[in-house]
Design a protein around this motif. Structure first.
Motif, PDB file in Angstrom:
ATOM      1  N   LYS A  68     132.861  82.836  44.514  1.00  0.00           N
ATOM      2  CA  LYS A  68     132.246  83.165  45.856  1.00  0.00           C
ATOM      3  C   LYS A  68     131.262  82.004  46.326  1.00  0.00           C
ATOM      4  O   LYS A  68     130.849  82.131  47.512  1.00  0.00           O
ATOM      5  CB  LYS A  68     131.667  84.531  46.034  1.00  0.00           C
ATOM      6  N   ALA A  69     130.973  81.308  45.228  1.00  0.00           N
ATOM      7  CA  ALA A  69     129.850  80.217  45.694  1.00  0.00           C
ATOM      8  C   ALA A  69     130.280  78.918  46.012  1.00  0.00           C
ATOM      9  O   ALA A  69     129.647  77.995  46.436  1.00  0.00           O
ATOM     10  CB  ALA A  69     128.793  79.807  44.289  1.00  0.00           C
ATOM     11  N   HIS A  70     131.809  78.733  46.059  1.00  0.00           N
ATOM     12  CA  HIS A  70     132.312  77.508  46.348  1.00  0.00           C
ATOM     13  C   HIS A  70     133.472  77.728  47.125  1.00  0.00           C
ATOM     14  O   HIS A  70     134.343  78.682  47.136  1.00  0.00           O
ATOM     15  CB  HIS A  70     132.903  76.927  44.998  1.00  0.00           C
ATOM     16  N   LEU A  71     133.683  76.901  48.047  1.00  0.00           N
ATOM     17  CA  LEU A  71     134.873  76.860  48.925  1.00  0.00           C
ATOM     18  C   LEU A  71     134.849  75.361  49.303  1.00  0.00           C
ATOM     19  O   LEU A  71     134.161  74.685  49.819  1.00  0.00           O
ATOM     20  CB  LEU A  71     134.388  77.607  50.523  1.00  0.00           C
ATOM     21  N   ASN A  72     136.216  74.908  48.983  1.00  0.00           N
ATOM     22  CA  ASN A  72     136.564  73.608  49.080  1.00  0.00           C
ATOM     23  C   ASN A  72     137.676  73.313  50.389  1.00  0.00           C
ATOM     24  O   ASN A  72     138.462  74.302  50.429  1.00  0.00           O
ATOM     25  CB  ASN A  72     137.216  73.016  47.985  1.00  0.00           C
ATOM     26  N   LEU A  73     137.971  72.015  50.797  1.00  0.00           N
ATOM     27  CA  LEU A  73     138.766  71.954  51.893  1.00  0.00           C
ATOM     28  C   LEU A  73     139.539  70.676  51.510  1.00  0.00           C
ATOM     29  O   LEU A  73     139.093  69.617  51.484  1.00  0.00           O
ATOM     30  CB  LEU A  73     138.157  71.940  53.447  1.00  0.00           C
ATOM     31  N   HIS A  74     141.058  70.870  51.455  1.00  0.00           N
ATOM     32  CA  HIS A  74     141.839  70.024  51.053  1.00  0.00           C
ATOM     33  C   HIS A  74     142.689  69.499  52.298  1.00  0.00           C
ATOM     34  O   HIS A  74     143.144  70.486  53.037  1.00  0.00           O
ATOM     35  CB  HIS A  74     142.683  70.170  49.875  1.00  0.00           C
ATOM     36  N   ILE A  75     142.830  68.160  52.591  1.00  0.00           N
ATOM     37  CA  ILE A  75     143.496  67.860  53.817  1.00  0.00           C
ATOM     38  C   ILE A  75     144.482  66.846  53.427  1.00  0.00           C
ATOM     39  O   ILE A  75     144.163  65.789  52.798  1.00  0.00           O
ATOM     40  CB  ILE A  75     142.734  67.308  55.027  1.00  0.00           C
ATOM     41  N   ASN A  76     145.960  67.083  53.733  1.00  0.00           N
ATOM     42  CA  ASN A  76     146.907  66.269  53.215  1.00  0.00           C
ATOM     43  C   ASN A  76     147.225  65.263  54.276  1.00  0.00           C
ATOM     44  O   ASN A  76     147.081  65.946  55.660  1.00  0.00           O
ATOM     45  CB  ASN A  76     148.245  67.024  52.764  1.00  0.00           C
ATOM     46  N   SER A  77     148.008  64.335  54.283  1.00  0.00           N
ATOM     47  CA  SER A  77     148.528  63.588  55.432  1.00  0.00           C
ATOM     48  C   SER A  77     147.706  63.228  56.422  1.00  0.00           C
ATOM     49  O   SER A  77     148.006  63.561  57.550  1.00  0.00           O
ATOM     50  CB  SER A  77     149.855  64.106  55.837  1.00  0.00           C
ATOM     51  N   LEU A  78     146.411  62.837  56.211  1.00  0.00           N
ATOM     52  CA  LEU A  78     145.576  62.462  57.365  1.00  0.00           C
ATOM     53  C   LEU A  78     145.860  61.903  58.403  1.00  0.00           C
ATOM     54  O   LEU A  78     146.752  60.884  58.404  1.00  0.00           O
ATOM     55  CB  LEU A  78     144.160  62.032  56.573  1.00  0.00           C
ATOM     56  N   GLU A  79     145.439  62.387  59.561  1.00  0.00           N
ATOM     57  CA  GLU A  79     146.000  61.991  60.858  1.00  0.00           C
ATOM     58  C   GLU A  79     144.551  61.581  61.512  1.00  0.00           C
ATOM     59  O   GLU A  79     143.376  61.795  61.393  1.00  0.00           O
ATOM     60  CB  GLU A  79     146.672  62.654  61.806  1.00  0.00           C
ATOM     61  N   LEU A  80     144.660  60.508  62.555  1.00  0.00           N
ATOM     62  CA  LEU A  80     143.523  60.178  63.276  1.00  0.00           C
ATOM     63  C   LEU A  80     142.826  61.227  64.002  1.00  0.00           C
ATOM     64  O   LEU A  80     141.610  61.002  63.930  1.00  0.00           O
ATOM     65  CB  LEU A  80     143.915  59.235  64.520  1.00  0.00           C
TER      66      LEU A  80
END
Lengths: 113, 113
Positions: A71-83
Motif C-alpha cells: 500500500k506504500a507503492h504504486l508504479n506505472l508501466h507504459i508499453n510502446s510509448l507514443e508521442l
C-alpha cells in the motif's frame, strides 16, 4: 523526508520504448492514484489503488499498467510509448474519507521523441 | 517559462490586492470540494476544502465560498503576495466514487510586485 516521492523526475525516451515510473508514500495512506497532466495543465485521473486493490480504472489505453506491490507503492508501466503520452504524471495518496484531499508527488515529466 | 502559451484563464493582480478565483463544478451531487495551488514545476498542494453542508470556510488569508444553486466555488485570497503566483485548481468529489477527485481547468494567478 518527502511524503510522496516519484522517480524519475524527468524521462526522455523514444517512441515504441517501454518505461516505468515509481511512486512511494510514507504517510501511511491506504489509497494511491496516478493522474496525467497535459500541456494545458488539465489533470485527469488514470488509476487508483486502495490497499493494493485496483478501485479506479479510467479509460486509459491498455499500454498503461499500474502495479501496487504494497500500500506504500504504486508504479506505472507504459508499453510502446507514443508521442501523445508526453505529459507530466503525478502520483498522489489519500487516507480514508479524503480529509485534506490528496497529497501529490512532484511529478514525472515524460517526453516521448 | 513553463506557463507560456497555456491559454489558461488568467488573473493578474497587484501585490497587496485581494484576489478572487472562480470555478464552476460539474456535478450537483458532489459533496466535497478542494482548492489546490500548483507552483511551476511542482505538484498540486492543498489550500482549503469545504463540504457541501457549508457555504463558507475561512483559512489563513484564504476563504472558500460555495454556491450549490449555481454549482460555483470561489477562492478569495486576501493581501495577495508574489508567492501566491501559481495555477489554482478546484476539485470535486462525488459520493461513492472511490475517493475520485475531478479537477477543474485551472486559473493562472500572476501577482505583480
Amino acid at each position: 523526508d518527502t511524503a510522496v516521492s516519484q522517480t524519475p523526475k524527468y524521462l526522455v525516451t523514444q517512441m515504441g520504448n517501454d518505461k516505468s515510473i515509481k511512486c512511494e508514500q510514507n504517510l501511511g495512506h491506504d489509497t494511491m492514484y496516478w493522474y496525467k497532466q497535459d500541456s494545458k495543465k488539465f489533470l485527469k485521473i488514470m488509476f487508483s489503488y486502495n490497499n493494493k486493490e485496483l478501485i479506479i480504472n479510467e479509460t486509459v489505453p491498455n499500454r498503461f499498467s499500474p502495479k501496487s506491490p504494497d500500500k506504500a507503492h504504486l508504479n506505472l508501466h507504459i508499453n510502446s510509448l507514443e508521442l501523445g503520452d508526453s505529459a507530466v504524471y503525478f502520483c498522489a495518496s489519500s487516507q480514508g474519507r479524503l480529509n485534506y484531499g490528496y497529497t501529490f508527488g512532484s511529478g514525472t515529466r515524460l517526453t516521448v521523441v | 517559462g513553463e506557463n507560456v502559451g497555456l491559454h489558461l484563464p488568467t488573473l493578474s493582480v497587484q501585490e497587496g490586492d485581494n484576489s478572487i478565483i472562480n470555478c464552476a463544478y460539474s456535478n450537483s451531487a458532489s459533496d466535497y470540494f478542494i482548492w489546490y495551488k500548483q507552483e511551476s514545476g511542482k505538484g498540486p498542494q492543498f489550500i482549503i476544502d469545504i463540504r457541501s453542508n457549508m457555504d463558507k470556510r475561512q483559512g489563513q488569508r484564504v476563504t472558500v465560498l460555495l454556491n450549490k444553486t449555481v454549482k460555483h466555488l470561489s477562492l478569495q485570497i486576501a493581501a495577495t503576495q508574489p508567492g501566491d503566483s501559481a495555477v489554482y485548481f478546484c476539485a470535486e468529489n462525488l459520493p461513492r466514487s472511490n475517493y475520485k477527485l475531478t479537477f477543474g481547468k485551472g486559473t493562472l494567478l500572476t501577482v505583480n510586485p
